[in-house]
Design an enzyme around this catalytic site. Structure first.
Site, PDB file in Angstrom:
ATOM      1  N   ASN A   1      -9.660   3.041  -4.135  1.00 30.79           N
ATOM      2  CA  ASN A   1      -9.512   1.862  -3.286  1.00 30.79           C
ATOM      3  C   ASN A   1      -8.976   2.327  -1.941  1.00 30.79           C
ATOM      4  OD1 ASN A   1      -7.320  -0.380  -2.408  1.00 30.79           O
ATOM      5  ND2 ASN A   1      -9.028  -1.392  -3.445  1.00 30.79           N
TER       6      ASN A   1
ATOM      7  N   CYS B   1      -6.107  -6.619   2.126  1.00 32.80           N
ATOM      8  CA  CYS B   1      -4.710  -6.531   1.690  1.00 32.80           C
ATOM      9  C   CYS B   1      -3.834  -7.419   2.550  1.00 32.80           C
ATOM     10  CB  CYS B   1      -4.200  -5.098   1.768  1.00 32.80           C
ATOM     11  SG  CYS B   1      -2.493  -4.989   1.202  1.00 32.80           S
TER      12      CYS B   1
ATOM     13  N   LEU C   1       0.795  -1.235   0.000  1.00 23.99           N
ATOM     14  CA  LEU C   1       0.000   0.000   0.000  1.00 23.99           C
ATOM     15  C   LEU C   1       0.822   1.277   0.000  1.00 23.99           C
ATOM     16  CD1 LEU C   1      -2.809  -1.064   2.475  1.00 23.99           C
ATOM     17  CD2 LEU C   1      -2.915  -1.000  -0.005  1.00 23.99           C
TER      18      LEU C   1
HETATM   19  C1  FMN Z   1       1.280  -5.216  -7.708  1.00 23.75           C
HETATM   20  C2  FMN Z   1      -0.097  -5.318  -7.148  1.00 23.75           C
HETATM   21  C3  FMN Z   1      -0.582  -4.346  -6.280  1.00 23.75           C
HETATM   22  C4  FMN Z   1      -1.868  -4.434  -5.750  1.00 23.75           C
HETATM   23  N1  FMN Z   1      -2.333  -3.457  -4.931  1.00 23.75           N
HETATM   24  C5  FMN Z   1      -3.620  -3.514  -4.472  1.00 23.75           C
HETATM   25  C6  FMN Z   1      -4.177  -2.474  -3.690  1.00 23.75           C
HETATM   26  O1  FMN Z   1      -3.532  -1.467  -3.421  1.00 23.75           O
HETATM   27  N2  FMN Z   1      -5.450  -2.588  -3.244  1.00 23.75           N
HETATM   28  C7  FMN Z   1      -6.214  -3.700  -3.545  1.00 23.75           C
HETATM   29  O2  FMN Z   1      -7.366  -3.764  -3.125  1.00 23.75           O
HETATM   30  N3  FMN Z   1      -5.715  -4.690  -4.305  1.00 23.75           N
HETATM   31  C8  FMN Z   1      -4.445  -4.627  -4.770  1.00 23.75           C
HETATM   32  N4  FMN Z   1      -3.963  -5.642  -5.554  1.00 23.75           N
HETATM   33  C9  FMN Z   1      -4.832  -6.786  -5.874  1.00 23.75           C
HETATM   34  C10 FMN Z   1      -5.488  -6.609  -7.234  1.00 23.75           C
HETATM   35  O3  FMN Z   1      -6.281  -5.456  -7.251  1.00 23.75           O
HETATM   36  C11 FMN Z   1      -6.329  -7.842  -7.579  1.00 23.75           C
HETATM   37  O4  FMN Z   1      -7.296  -8.031  -6.571  1.00 23.75           O
HETATM   38  C12 FMN Z   1      -5.493  -9.096  -7.678  1.00 23.75           C
HETATM   39  O5  FMN Z   1      -4.260  -8.802  -8.266  1.00 23.75           O
HETATM   40  C13 FMN Z   1      -6.192 -10.221  -8.465  1.00 23.75           C
HETATM   41  O6  FMN Z   1      -6.414  -9.867  -9.798  1.00 23.75           O
HETATM   42  P1  FMN Z   1      -5.409 -10.237 -11.008  1.00 23.75           P
HETATM   43  O7  FMN Z   1      -5.120 -11.693 -10.896  1.00 23.75           O
HETATM   44  O8  FMN Z   1      -6.138  -9.847 -12.243  1.00 23.75           O
HETATM   45  O9  FMN Z   1      -4.183  -9.423 -10.798  1.00 23.75           O
HETATM   46  C14 FMN Z   1      -2.680  -5.548  -6.096  1.00 23.75           C
HETATM   47  C15 FMN Z   1      -2.193  -6.517  -6.967  1.00 23.75           C
HETATM   48  C16 FMN Z   1      -0.919  -6.423  -7.501  1.00 23.75           C
HETATM   49  C17 FMN Z   1      -0.450  -7.495  -8.430  1.00 23.75           C
END
Ligand code: FMN
Ligand code: FAD
Ligand code: FAD
Ligand code: FMN
Ligand code: FES
Ligand code: FES
Lengths: 303, 256, 303, 256
Positions: free
Chosen positions: A99, A130, A73
């Site tokens: 978010n 998170c 974060l």
């Molecule tokens: C590098 C990175 C940073 C992320 N930061 C956040 C965040 O700040 N807040 C959040 O709710 N999810 C965060 N996520 C989770 C993504 O929003 C998402 O829920 C998760 O990656 C699953 O989706 P995907 O497989 O398409 O990446 C992050 C994911 C990644 C890979």
């Protein structure tokens, strides 16, 4: 012409394709690649009350068709966002959703209050999931009482669309979904990352500074799809599905499982234009299959 | 700088030795401007274990033929696949990424590289020469075999070498080369890219002698263009992304 | 010569490499490919009190570097096993362990009692984590009281090595690990499959007859490794790690995370000789790294 | 039968049309005996989306050259990759797998195939011919283009064809061919492999006319050699593995 619009419990999306928080910056990083106004929505970076430096390096490890992150974060805090970033992004022609994360309920509430004052932000996504922060974060999302407590508190001060993002690291996701719906969520998004770990056998050390981190990408799709299906059956509010979506076909699978909209995360890193392609792909699929309104696909899985 | 995503055509794959190749990639149209120190993110196709793109420095650019060169060291599946690309194949890039080396503080520059870290120094050398600054290179390797692409560097300026086993040039690490081992080194600016321990030694050396020093960092990158915040370096201003605020940093800016 | 032997709380293994239940038949299927006496142990197919036909076809779907299965414990029942299969396999020169499943505690107990009488079976693996059966199975493994109840009941009747296999589909795996240790487990194995789902976008139907199924293979490794690490820190009994192990390097990562032994599942389908290669790979790694006894690697992760 | 795992050498890739190829694979030593109806499990390399092996029928065998042929229809990434294999490449197989077609009940046999289901019928035809039984083939396709490898079949026996659009042979499905449309068909034994609806129609037809019928099933397979129990078919004795108890079943044994 296929009708791609979605009414997400009052939040109007021009199509179901949104970008997942933490994977799309503030949208600006993608402007060179395509016109982000083509998207249904953008979930901006995880935002907290105070400035956060995030975790130490290294924060990323590749895994089989996935990746672990331990960003933690990193952001400049919601007031900085409101003063410096919001003015730059407020006129983007798509839903810019913030978010919101925190370590305490009070954090969440105060952050939401600040965002509530930003006219052009039509909603927030409450991140109670998170895995990369020591306090709060996922802890809120892994039990019904704590999930309800934070959602109820934010609901009191936040007047616009309240999306709540669930953690997949739980025994019973449907239960948590129902709990946050009861607490006042307007929609439910899932999944955040699965808690994982990677080790370098040679050096015998963890590959992440935090030892464990959040798993995302294609590898998690089967788990995400199952959870979306379970939650969609347990709640009445719309569900926003994500986790491993790389193509339009993946997006359709999530909609069939019950998602009214979807978010794309990790795939943006591999193809920064992927979301535009998914919008096109949804349209083509509907045209080919004779689907006139994309809403007809939502939950249309045939058992 | 505007970023692009394009399919390039592989026009040449020059194999230097068992672990290094130079790929020449041609833009389908007109290659946009690119700066020394910038890099590209290569999509690796047909590689089951390579999920993300791979960051690779821009080694050289030829505007006349709309080509760029990548110097690739094969260390894992992704780079090995790149090493197998053949003329006629396609290679998808996101580019140009990152900041760049900036103009030197003074005319006496030394470009110090080790391993695949020599890659960005060629374009930098060409750029400096165009600005009327004679680049001098100091390139280190474990042994003679590791000293690659020497002719290209020699065509731009003086080249010093060190090898750990003494099989060519000065025996030892770059820091042991005579050009650095005087009390008053004739260097105003060091540019360096290579293994972190090497760059740290150089940064310390530069600090001691009051020499400006720009270092190009590597890091674990998921996106390469500022979207994921995975690639931070610890700086005097806190965490900064290696892919957007870097890869080039002034050595004194880093918390080393 | 590297010492690869492991003392798994009394169960002697010639090396840490075992095969995971449900992926190696009764060992016989692999005899053509290599000498299975090279293995530390073989976990035979999930065995229940009564004959089970398993789930309807289709039972398998490929996913990104993984697969879903919905076999549902097809087997001929423990008495058939004791009469017809045991005599065939009892003289294999490796530890033949029986994976025991059930719908009720009584089922587990009775099955364990039958196996207890089989001299050449040195232990059982109690599967309280099968996601593919309607009753029992995973339900036992997802709460501490029910996990303890089944382990305690079986412990009373089963006199040899009692390994308990945990479900990863839980909020707090360390808690469950500690509970089954308290209930009398001699060792703890994990992970069983993650609950997942796959959909065919074209036909809009689930790819498995059971809609959801168990995810295994390379994709799950980061989650498995994290859980093994968490459980290894929470318990004193040895931990047997599995989930996505495809190579010797993967196996070493699990041992560094705290596993005393490992099991290989899905990888057997892709390379039926993979376990023999992993044994060789472990030996080579130790030789290269100057490790004399492989037990030195267990939990040797440097933080 | 003993099973093996070996690297075969691709000695030929014959492209039949945009979706079918025939691969000729050579054993490094002496090819063990293989029966008609058996299959191999192909490891697909360099394919990010192909995690498991792919089951492919043994199309033909030549003991003199220690080669076997696979007839591959490109339907997804795995089979497309196979279609790209070139002479000199390596192809890792687990083989030979499954039971096999068994000797006919009577001399008047008809081998009915559709799509890539024609693959095992060639080896079966050769085998029958060696046993002194003249194979007759009935091969169906959507249109003329789908009728492939005809010469090979013709070299073994009579070949009837149907196409859905009538562009070659009888118009319609295999069941519409005159050889079947008599009250007393001159058939003692049907062997069939192809789309399930086709095989079901044939099974019904065979039952009606008192003809024996062996069908070769497809199924979702994870291992191909009896280890995973994923590939069951519903039989009169309950669930049976298509990969070990099959792929060939007597049609009356199946719960169709
Ligand atoms: C590098 C990175 C940073 C992320 N930061 C956040 C965040 O700040 N807040 C959040 O709710 N999810 C965060 N996520 C989770 C993504 O929003 C998402 O829920 C998760 O990656 C699953 O989706 P995907 O497989 O398409 O990446 C992050 C994911 C990644 C890979
Ligand atoms: C800005 C930047 C510029 C680069 N320029 C070049 C270049 O010009 N030429 C070149 O050959 N290489 C360059 N690299 C390094 C290159 O990106 C890695 O070698 C490559 O990503 C490894 O991928 P792989 O699939 O071959 O290896 P993997 O199988 O992923 O890894 C093999 C080994 O390399 C290590 N590794 C993997 N990724 C990285 C990374 N991003 N940084 C450091 N170590 C890593 C792994 O820990 C492992 O030990 C650069 C890296 C960065 C960040
Ligand atoms: C015993 C047996 C023998 C076979 N013999 C041949 C042969 O001789 N020649 C040939 O071309 N094909 C044969 N097949 C089918 C072949 O295995 C599949 O076409 C192949 O696995 C598809 O892999 P893919 O990666 O190309 O496609 P995928 O991307 O995996 O799938 C593409 C499409 O094919 C379907 N599919 C995938 N796997 C199977 C499967 N095992 N059975 C049925 N449909 C599947 C998928 O649902 C999807 O619609 C045989 C299958 C079996 C079980
Ligand atoms: C086809 C299949 C069948 C399985 N059957 C069982 C079983 O009967 N009992 C059990 O405890 N686990 C069973 N499992 C789970 C495996 O033993 C193992 O826990 C899981 O697959 C993770 O390991 P892997 O990723 O190496 O496959 C099965 C897995 C697969 C793929
Ligand atoms: S690699 Fe994603 S922000 Fe730098
Ligand atoms: S495919 Fe594994 S048992 Fe048949």
């Amino acid at each position: 012409m296929v009708d791609l619009t979605i009414d997400l419990n009052g939040l109007q999306l021009k199509n179901p394709v949104m970008t997942a928080s933490g994977t799309f910056g503030y949208g600006e990083e993608f402007m060179d690649f395509f016109d982000i106004s083509r998207l249904g929505g953008v979930l901006v970076k995880g935002t907290t009350l105070e400035h956060r430096e995030g975790n130490a390096y290294p924060r990323m490890a590749e895994t089989p068709r996935g990746m672990l992150n331990a960003v933690g974060l990193q952001n400049k805090g919601v007031r900085y966002f409101a003063e410096h970033i919001y003015p730059r992004i407020k006129d983007y022609q798509t839903n810019m959703l913030v978010n919101v994360s925190g370590s305490t309920i009070e954090d969440y509430v105060q952050t939401a209050e600040v965002v509530n004052e930003l006219d052009k932000i039509p909603g927030i996504e409450l991140n109670i999931s998170c895995p990369n922060v020591k306090e709060g974060g996922m802890a809120f999302g892994t039990s019904c009482p704590s999930a309800m407590a934070v959602v109820e508190a934010v609901r009191k001060v936040y007047k616009k669309h309240l999306m709540v993002k669930l953690s997949p690291n739980v025994t019973n996701i449907a239960e948590i979904g129902a709990a946050v719906e009861g607490a006042g969520a307007d929609s439910i998004s899932l999944i955040n990352t699965l808690l994982g770990m990677a080790i370098d056998a040679k050096s015998r050390r963890p590959l992440l500074s935090t030892v464990t981190g959040g798993l995302s990408g294609a590898a998690v799709k089967p788990v995400a799809l199952r959870m979306v299906w379970q939650v969609a059956q347990a709640v009445k509010v719309p569900v926003v599905g994500m986790g491993g979506i790389m193509t339009a076909t993946d997006a359709i699978e999530f909609m069939l499982a019950g998602a009214s909209a979807i978010q794309v995360g990790t795939a943006n890193f591999i193809d920064p234009c992927v979301t535009a392609k998914i919008v096109d792909g949804l349209e083509n699929y509907c045209a080919e299959q004779g689907v006139e309104k994309i809403t007809d696909l939502v939950g249309a899985l045939e058992l | 700088m505007k970023k692009y995503i394009d399919d390039f055509k592989v026009v040449h794959n020059e194999r230097l030795n068992h672990e290094y190749v130079i790929l020449t990639l041609q833009h389908p149209g007109r290659l946009p401007a690119m700066l020394p120190g910038q890099f590209v993110e290569v999509r690796v196709d047909n590689a089951p274990h390579t999920f993300l793109r791979r960051p690779i420095s821009i080694h050289d650019v030829d505007e006349k033929t709309n080509t760029m060169k990548l110097l690739v060291q094969e260390v894992g599946e992704g780079t090995r696949r790149m090493g197998q690309l053949q003329a006629g194949d396609t290679c998808n890039l996101v580019y140009p990424l990152g900041n760049s080396f900036s103009l030197p503080k003074g005319k006496r520059v030394l470009l110090v590289g080790g391993g695949c870290g020599i890659a960005p120094l060629l374009l930098l050398g060409r750029y400096l020469k165009e600005q009327g600054i004679a680049p001098r290179f100091l390139l280190g390797a474990r042994s003679k075999d590791g000293l690659i692409a020497m002719e290209a560097f020699r065509s731009l300026g003086e080249v010093f070498t060190t090898t750990e086993d003494g099989s060519e040039g000065t025996k030892g690490f770059v820091i042991h080369h005579p050009v650095m081992r005087t009390d008053t080194p004739e260097i105003d600016q060091i540019y360096t890219c290579g293994p972190e321990p090497m760059m740290k030694v150089l940064a310390k050396y530069a600090a001691k002698h009051g020499i400006a020093c720009q270092v190009s960092l590597e890091n674990q990158m998921a996106c390469g263009f500022g979207a994921c915040l995975c690639c931070v370096a610890d700086t005097r201003d806190g965490h900064k992304c290696t892919c957007t605020d870097g890869p080039v940093f002034d050595s004194t800016y880093l918390k080393w």
